[in-house]
Motif scaffolding. Structure first.
Motif, PDB file in Angstrom:
ATOM      1  N   ALA A  96      27.289 -43.782   5.253  1.00  0.00           N
ATOM      2  CA  ALA A  96      25.909 -44.205   4.961  1.00  0.00           C
ATOM      3  C   ALA A  96      25.377 -45.118   6.064  1.00  0.00           C
ATOM      4  CB  ALA A  96      25.858 -44.902   3.605  1.00  0.00           C
ATOM      5  N   THR A  97      26.211 -46.011   6.566  1.00  0.00           N
ATOM      6  CA  THR A  97      25.801 -46.921   7.635  1.00  0.00           C
ATOM      7  C   THR A  97      25.478 -46.153   8.913  1.00  0.00           C
ATOM      8  OG1 THR A  97      27.142 -48.699   6.704  1.00  0.00           O
ATOM      9  CG2 THR A  97      26.540 -48.900   9.030  1.00  0.00           C
ATOM     10  N   LEU A  98      26.341 -45.206   9.280  1.00  0.00           N
ATOM     11  CA  LEU A  98      26.117 -44.431  10.498  1.00  0.00           C
ATOM     12  C   LEU A  98      24.888 -43.535  10.376  1.00  0.00           C
ATOM     13  CD1 LEU A  98      29.818 -43.537  11.320  1.00  0.00           C
ATOM     14  CD2 LEU A  98      28.345 -45.180  12.524  1.00  0.00           C
ATOM     15  N   LEU A  99      24.693 -42.922   9.206  1.00  0.00           N
ATOM     16  CA  LEU A  99      23.498 -42.089   9.010  1.00  0.00           C
ATOM     17  C   LEU A  99      22.229 -42.935   9.027  1.00  0.00           C
ATOM     18  CD1 LEU A  99      24.710 -39.447   6.405  1.00  0.00           C
ATOM     19  CD2 LEU A  99      24.345 -39.158   8.864  1.00  0.00           C
ATOM     20  N   ALA A 100      22.306 -44.152   8.516  1.00  0.00           N
ATOM     21  CA  ALA A 100      21.141 -45.052   8.568  1.00  0.00           C
ATOM     22  C   ALA A 100      20.797 -45.382  10.023  1.00  0.00           C
ATOM     23  CB  ALA A 100      21.416 -46.323   7.771  1.00  0.00           C
ATOM     24  N   ALA A 101      21.810 -45.626  10.841  1.00  0.00           N
ATOM     25  CA  ALA A 101      21.558 -45.910  12.260  1.00  0.00           C
ATOM     26  C   ALA A 101      20.953 -44.698  12.957  1.00  0.00           C
ATOM     27  CB  ALA A 101      22.853 -46.333  12.948  1.00  0.00           C
ATOM     28  N   THR A 126      19.243 -42.242  11.544  1.00  0.00           N
ATOM     29  CA  THR A 126      17.885 -42.061  11.024  1.00  0.00           C
ATOM     30  C   THR A 126      16.924 -43.049  11.672  1.00  0.00           C
ATOM     31  OG1 THR A 126      18.710 -41.182   8.937  1.00  0.00           O
ATOM     32  CG2 THR A 126      16.476 -42.073   8.922  1.00  0.00           C
ATOM     33  N   GLN A 127      17.356 -44.299  11.823  1.00  0.00           N
ATOM     34  CA  GLN A 127      16.517 -45.301  12.495  1.00  0.00           C
ATOM     35  C   GLN A 127      16.211 -44.865  13.924  1.00  0.00           C
ATOM     36  OE1 GLN A 127      15.234 -47.917  10.947  1.00  0.00           O
ATOM     37  NE2 GLN A 127      14.145 -48.654  12.746  1.00  0.00           N
ATOM     38  N   GLU A 128      17.219 -44.348  14.599  1.00  0.00           N
ATOM     39  CA  GLU A 128      17.020 -43.867  15.964  1.00  0.00           C
ATOM     40  C   GLU A 128      16.002 -42.733  15.989  1.00  0.00           C
ATOM     41  OE1 GLU A 128      17.524 -44.508  19.817  1.00  0.00           O
ATOM     42  OE2 GLU A 128      18.835 -45.497  18.377  1.00  0.00           O
ATOM     43  N   PHE A 129      16.125 -41.776  15.068  1.00  0.00           N
ATOM     44  CA  PHE A 129      15.154 -40.684  14.991  1.00  0.00           C
ATOM     45  C   PHE A 129      13.743 -41.224  14.767  1.00  0.00           C
ATOM     46  CE2 PHE A 129      18.538 -37.633  13.180  1.00  0.00           C
ATOM     47  CZ  PHE A 129      18.818 -37.124  14.434  1.00  0.00           C
ATOM     48  N   ASN A 130      13.624 -42.221  13.910  1.00  0.00           N
ATOM     49  CA  ASN A 130      12.309 -42.757  13.564  1.00  0.00           C
ATOM     50  C   ASN A 130      11.656 -43.510  14.713  1.00  0.00           C
ATOM     51  OD1 ASN A 130      12.587 -41.684  11.007  1.00  0.00           O
ATOM     52  ND2 ASN A 130      13.259 -43.599  10.078  1.00  0.00           N
ATOM     53  N   GLU A 131      12.455 -44.041  15.631  1.00  0.00           N
ATOM     54  CA  GLU A 131      11.900 -44.864  16.703  1.00  0.00           C
ATOM     55  C   GLU A 131      11.879 -44.189  18.068  1.00  0.00           C
ATOM     56  OE1 GLU A 131      13.228 -48.898  16.853  1.00  0.00           O
ATOM     57  OE2 GLU A 131      13.249 -49.072  14.671  1.00  0.00           O
ATOM     58  N   THR A 132      12.655 -43.133  18.251  1.00  0.00           N
ATOM     59  CA  THR A 132      12.694 -42.473  19.552  1.00  0.00           C
ATOM     60  C   THR A 132      11.508 -41.518  19.669  1.00  0.00           C
ATOM     61  OG1 THR A 132      15.092 -42.668  19.672  1.00  0.00           O
ATOM     62  CG2 THR A 132      14.066 -41.041  21.106  1.00  0.00           C
ATOM     63  N   VAL A 150      20.589 -43.815  25.282  1.00  0.00           N
ATOM     64  CA  VAL A 150      21.524 -44.910  25.570  1.00  0.00           C
ATOM     65  C   VAL A 150      21.837 -45.673  24.290  1.00  0.00           C
ATOM     66  CG1 VAL A 150      21.838 -47.087  26.812  1.00  0.00           C
ATOM     67  CG2 VAL A 150      20.821 -45.111  27.981  1.00  0.00           C
ATOM     68  N   SER A 151      20.803 -45.955  23.500  1.00  0.00           N
ATOM     69  CA  SER A 151      20.988 -46.714  22.259  1.00  0.00           C
ATOM     70  C   SER A 151      21.953 -46.026  21.307  1.00  0.00           C
ATOM     71  CB  SER A 151      19.628 -46.934  21.586  1.00  0.00           C
ATOM     72  OG  SER A 151      19.791 -47.538  20.333  1.00  0.00           O
ATOM     73  N   ILE A 152      21.715 -44.762  21.018  1.00  0.00           N
ATOM     74  CA  ILE A 152      22.586 -44.057  20.073  1.00  0.00           C
ATOM     75  C   ILE A 152      23.962 -43.836  20.695  1.00  0.00           C
ATOM     76  CG2 ILE A 152      22.036 -41.629  20.570  1.00  0.00           C
ATOM     77  CD1 ILE A 152      22.228 -43.260  17.068  1.00  0.00           C
ATOM     78  N   GLY A 153      23.998 -43.706  22.021  1.00  0.00           N
ATOM     79  CA  GLY A 153      25.277 -43.587  22.713  1.00  0.00           C
ATOM     80  C   GLY A 153      26.135 -44.830  22.570  1.00  0.00           C
ATOM     81  N   LEU A 154      25.499 -45.988  22.473  1.00  0.00           N
ATOM     82  CA  LEU A 154      26.246 -47.231  22.263  1.00  0.00           C
ATOM     83  C   LEU A 154      26.857 -47.264  20.863  1.00  0.00           C
ATOM     84  CD1 LEU A 154      23.823 -49.746  23.985  1.00  0.00           C
ATOM     85  CD2 LEU A 154      26.102 -49.067  24.789  1.00  0.00           C
ATOM     86  N   ILE A 155      26.111 -46.755  19.888  1.00  0.00           N
ATOM     87  CA  ILE A 155      26.644 -46.712  18.525  1.00  0.00           C
ATOM     88  C   ILE A 155      27.819 -45.739  18.456  1.00  0.00           C
ATOM     89  CG2 ILE A 155      26.142 -46.005  16.144  1.00  0.00           C
ATOM     90  CD1 ILE A 155      23.281 -47.124  16.668  1.00  0.00           C
ATOM     91  N   PHE A 156      27.655 -44.562  19.043  1.00  0.00           N
ATOM     92  CA  PHE A 156      28.707 -43.552  19.018  1.00  0.00           C
ATOM     93  C   PHE A 156      29.505 -43.569  20.324  1.00  0.00           C
ATOM     94  CE2 PHE A 156      25.791 -42.026  15.756  1.00  0.00           C
ATOM     95  CZ  PHE A 156      26.692 -41.854  14.717  1.00  0.00           C
TER      96      PHE A 156
END
Length: 150
Positions: free
Chosen positions: A27-32, A34-40, A50-56
């Motif tokens: 749930a935490t990873l999907l929230a991150a 989803t947030q990335e999708f909403n802001e990119t 780069v942002s999502i690459g840092l998470i993953f």
């Protein structure tokens, strides 16, 4: 501590705790994501990558993205029998896979979550996904949760 130093399978209770923990991690990873999708946007897609690459990041050992379609790093390919089987099941119809395994002397609850092109925004960072949809599986999210001693 972790269920280490023993080849005895952890209790059902300890496994269930690890499974519930994996639910929260997912749930935490999907929230991150989803947030990335909403802001990119097309204007900041490079920053989004780069942002999502840092998470993953490849430095994470308890979760990672695995696939065979680019863009990929060497770390994104399946690395053991669990990941090979899990990725095959994901790509062959979106089937998840779970197992309890002894890895390097410690017990883990392992889980795969098939990933499809479930949002049109996927194609902003993965242009080769243009035209794919929710039924087109492209990889899997692998989770590995340590199981604590009973």
């Amino acid at each position: 501590g972790l269920a280490q130093g023993s080849k005895r399978r952890p209790s059902d209770q300890a496994i269930a705790f690890a499974q519930r923990t994996s639910d929260l991690l997912l749930a935490t990873l999907l929230a991150a994501l989803t947030q990335e999708f909403n802001e990119t946007t097309p204007q900041n897609v490079e920053e989004g990558k780069v942002s999502i690459g840092l998470i993953f990041s490849d430095s994470h050992t308890n979760f990672r993205l695995v696939g065979t379609k680019g863009p990929l790093s060497a770390n994104d390919r399946p690395q053991d029998d669990f990941e090979h089987k899990a990725l095959k099941q994901a790509l062959d119809g979106g089937q998840p896979y779970t197992d309890v395994q002894l890895v390097a002397g410690a017990w883990f609850y392992r889980r795969s979550v098939p990933l499809s092109v479930f949002r049109k925004e996927c194609a902003m960072c993965h242009p080769n996904y243009t035209g794919l949809g929710e039924k087109d599986f492209v990889g899997a999210l692998m989770l590995k949760v340590p199981i604590k001693k009973n």
